[in-house]
Scaffold this active site. Structure first.
Site, PDB file in Angstrom:
ATOM      1  N   LYS A 263     -10.137   0.505  -2.297  1.00 18.83           N
ATOM      2  CA  LYS A 263     -10.223   0.119  -0.890  1.00 18.83           C
ATOM      3  C   LYS A 263     -11.592   0.479  -0.302  1.00 18.83           C
ATOM      4  CE  LYS A 263      -7.643   0.742   3.457  1.00 18.83           C
ATOM      5  NZ  LYS A 263      -6.489   1.446   4.063  1.00 18.83           N
TER       6      LYS A 263
ATOM      7  N   GLU B  64       0.853  -1.185   0.000  1.00 16.33           N
ATOM      8  CA  GLU B  64       0.000   0.000   0.000  1.00 16.33           C
ATOM      9  C   GLU B  64       0.892   1.239   0.000  1.00 16.33           C
ATOM     10  OE1 GLU B  64      -3.882   1.633   2.474  1.00 16.33           O
ATOM     11  OE2 GLU B  64      -2.285   0.632   3.586  1.00 16.33           O
TER      12      GLU B  64
ATOM     13  N   CYS C 209      -4.951  -3.410   3.344  1.00 13.46           N
ATOM     14  CA  CYS C 209      -4.696  -2.968   4.710  1.00 13.46           C
ATOM     15  C   CYS C 209      -5.888  -3.172   5.663  1.00 13.46           C
ATOM     16  CB  CYS C 209      -4.239  -1.511   4.688  1.00 13.46           C
ATOM     17  SG  CYS C 209      -3.352  -0.994   6.195  1.00 13.46           S
TER      18      CYS C 209
END
Length: 281
Positions: free
Chosen positions: A130, A57, A170
């Site tokens: 995301k 990321e 994440c």
């Protein structure tokens, strides 16, 4: 599941094994510098036999402020970061996943935090924005991704010769329902910039849980060190097998984690403990 992919339906499960690599970085506020570092690490992974390479990321920029990534955001399908990924995949003949890069969002002061996957011909086969945005506050340490990031809405996976690959980024790691929504996968990718505080407490536990409950490999690709903006990321990039065993790990600092995925291992775990077939919800 994936609007980008135009792959033939028969690409799944043609390969009995796959060598994969996670590139751990300590990215800076300078995009060109980070791309050069990524290029060197990708080449290192390829020399070790990697056929699929994943970057973390924010691999292209870890800014001094949250607004820095907004200033370098790219239009979908166009820009130096995306060009770098496509060119690198084609030059090395590998599957390459850009852990996350900033793409233009609806609002001029926000970005989409986006993971993109390229095939060995340099063609983009998947894009994932995301979904879950990190928020954390403990003493002087505070984060609010929603201030500069627009959340995605759609789970995304893509097919390759070894099998199905599920994308996540994440903070998504804390939401097992996302991975269930992907269906049966052979590999889950988790590029991340976990903080040292949350990573030390939860990173490995959550990764191994996702591998065990989905009976698949997990390739976790981390930022790992002290950044120029003062943030410390946890690192510990690792490859985990379907039984939850860690096959390789890089604790801190730049480096490469390399390992092999095996269809026989997947089949044995799923046959011995057929939990995926026992699901009722």
């Amino acid at each position: 599941m994936n609007a980008d992919s135009k792959q033939p339906a028969d690409v799944r499960k043609q390969a009995s094994s796959l060598c994969v690599a996670a590139v751990q970085m300590v990215s800076t506020p300078r995009v060109e510098e980070n791309l050069q570092t990524a290029a060197e690490r990708i080449a290192e992974a390829v020399l070790q036999g990697a056929e699929l390479v994943a970057l973390p990321e924010y691999f292209a920029i870890m800014g001094m402020s949250d607004g820095d990534k907004v200033r370098v955001r790219e239009q979908d399908g166009c820009g130096p970061i995306q060009d770098f990924l496509a060119t690198s995949a084609r030059q090395h003949g590998i599957w390459l996943i850009g852990g996350s890069l900033p793409l233009c969002a609806d609002s001029p002061d926000k970005v989409l935090n986006t993971s993109v996957a390229y095939n060995p011909q340099g063609q983009r086969v998947a894009r994932y924005d995301k979904i879950h945005l990190f928020g954390f506050r403990q003493g002087a340490e505070a984060y609010d991704e929603s201030a500069t990031i627009q959340a995605g809405r759609q789970p995304v996976s893509f097919d390759m010769p070894f099998g199905r690959v599920g994308l996540s980024i994440c903070y998504d790691l804390r939401f097992p329902e996302l991975y269930r929504a992907l269906g049966v996968t052979e590999l889950l990718l988790v590029p991340a910039a976990f903080t040292e505080t949350t990573g030390r407490a939860h990173w490995e536990i959550l990764l191994r849980a996702r591998a065990i409950e989905n009976q698949c490999y997990v390739l976790a690709v981390a930022q790992g060190g002290r950044h120029e903006n003062g943030r410390e990321t946890h690192g510990n990039s690792m490859l985990i097998d379907p039984w939850g065993e860690i096959l390789d790990r890089k604790s801190k600092g730049p480096g490469v984690v390399v390992g092999k995925l095996e269809q026989d291992r997947l089949a044995a775990v799923r046959a011995n403990l057929p939990a995926l077939k026992h699901r009722v919800m």
